[in-house]
Design an enzyme around this catalytic site. Structure first.
Site, PDB file in Angstrom:
ATOM      1  CG  ASP A 241      -0.052  -0.149   2.510  1.00  0.00           C
ATOM      2  OD1 ASP A 241       0.146  -1.304   2.922  1.00  0.00           O
ATOM      3  OD2 ASP A 241       0.456   0.845   3.056  1.00  0.00           O
TER       4      ASP A 241
ATOM      5  CG  ASP B  24       1.325   4.859   5.741  1.00  0.00           C
ATOM      6  OD1 ASP B  24       0.618   4.023   6.340  1.00  0.00           O
ATOM      7  OD2 ASP B  24       1.928   5.757   6.326  1.00  0.00           O
TER       8      ASP B  24
HETATM    9  N1  LIG Z   1       0.948   1.271   5.797  1.00  0.00           N
HETATM   10  C1  LIG Z   1       1.395   0.409   6.705  1.00  0.00           C
HETATM   11  N2  LIG Z   1       1.743   0.829   7.943  1.00  0.00           N
HETATM   12  C2  LIG Z   1       2.216  -0.048   8.847  1.00  0.00           C
HETATM   13  N3  LIG Z   1       2.364  -1.355   8.617  1.00  0.00           N
HETATM   14  C3  LIG Z   1       2.032  -1.810   7.405  1.00  0.00           C
HETATM   15  N4  LIG Z   1       2.078  -3.048   6.891  1.00  0.00           N
HETATM   16  C4  LIG Z   1       1.635  -2.978   5.622  1.00  0.00           C
HETATM   17  N5  LIG Z   1       1.299  -1.710   5.302  1.00  0.00           N
HETATM   18  C5  LIG Z   1       1.538  -0.962   6.399  1.00  0.00           C
END
Ligand SMILES: Nc1ncnc2[nH]cnc12
Ligand SMILES: CSC[C@H]1O[C@H](OP(=O)(O)O)[C@H](O)[C@@H]1O
Length: 286
Positions: free
Chosen positions: A209, A211
């Site tokens: 992702d 975030d």
């Molecule tokens: N955006 C994110 N923040 C923290 N841990 C994660 N693991 C996978 N994506 C994450």
């Protein structure tokens, strides 16, 4: 006998296949139970032990993981080389979901660190951690990831937040401004404890992702993380299978002697109770 290899699986990776003659081992440790039974056997001609850090069924939150127990269990089974697989959010425009990152640095944003060491209880030690990732293991993962067709970013900083909630947008922006590359909730304590346990460790971070800093994208959700990971888990398994034959048989790298010069307390002051607790780690002195 060749040193064993450990694999810690993260979100979406709760087992690996291809073992010849696999067995389950419930390891009791002085630091409590590991996240699950360890599954071991021969893989690509090497002894390999696998442990899912959240347990099968994903039952353990990041801050509930008994990292000391996990690393102690692996070391007690003879593990000297370790691959940690972890799902991460991207903090960089060019790092996209389903890309692979091989971090070479960590930044600690956790707030409870007393479980991030095996020292204490009368034995004081401070290992060097300027280079927290094994360069040898990272190189092996890089070759394997490229050979298996992954889009690979070699190097970068993994910022370890507490969780379990994901970051706010302000936190995500701050992490970007500080130049961090990827974010996760689990891998830094593993790197610290692996170093103290004289295990050469590298991280295979799979981006899931952006975030929540990239406003044109939906902010990260656990569902989205798992969806990308399901698509990527086959690649992670292929990279692991390709990496194993390249891992040396002997534990002869500098990481394997990380405790040389690290222990402040003279041997005669070590409480025998603590020595017994740390037996798999302190074997050289016992
Ligand atoms: N955006 C994110 N923040 C923290 N841990 C994660 N693991 C996978 N994506 C994450
Ligand atoms: C399921 S989203 C948050 C979760 O994913 C990452 O897990 P892991 O590092 O074990 O792959 C992150 O650290 C969180 O634990």
């Amino acid at each position: 006998m060749a040193a064993a290899i450990g694999i810690i699986g993260g979100s979406g990776l709760y087992e690996i296949d291809g073992f010849e003659k696999s067995e389950e081992r419930q390891v009791e440790t002085p630091f409590g139970n590991p996240s699950d039974v360890l599954v071991g056997g021969m893989l690509a001609g090497r002894e390999v032990w696998f442990l899912p850090r959240h347990g099968r069924g994903h039952r353990i939150l990041p801050h509930e993981i008994r990292h000391q127990a996990n690393l102690w269990a692996l070391r007690s089974l003879g593990v000297r080389f370790l691959i940690c697989v972890t799902a991460v959010g991207s903090l960089k425009e060019a790092y996209h979901p389903r890309h692979v990152v091989l971090p070479d640095q960590f930044f600690d944003r956790t707030s409870r660190r007393e479980h991030h060491t095996f020292f204490g209880g009368g034995i004081v030690g401070h290992v060097s951690f300027a280079e927290p990732v094994s360069a040898g293991m990272r190189g092996i993962l890089r070759e394997a990831a490229v050979a298996e067709g992954g889009v690979v970013h070699d190097g970068g900083t993994y910022v370890n937040m507490d969780g379990p909630a994901f970051s706010t947008r302000a936190e995500s922006e701050a992490n970007r401004q500080l130049g961090f590359d990827v974010i996760g909730m689990t891998n830094l304590p593993e790197a610290k404890l692996a170093r103290e346990a004289e295990i050469a460790m590298a991280t295979l971070a799979m981006i899931t992702d952006f975030d929540c800093w990239k406003v044109e994208e939906e902010p990260v959700t656990a569902e989205a993380v798992i969806a990308h990971l399901h698509a990527n888990v086959a690649l992670a398994k292929r990279i692991i299978a390709a990496a194993i034959p390249a891992i040396p048989a002997e534990a002869e790298w500098p990481e394997h002697r990380a405790l040389d010069g690290a222990i402040m307390t003279p041997r005669e002051f070590w409480p025998e109770e603590r020595v017994a607790m740390l037996k798999p780690l302190l074997g050289r002195w016992i």
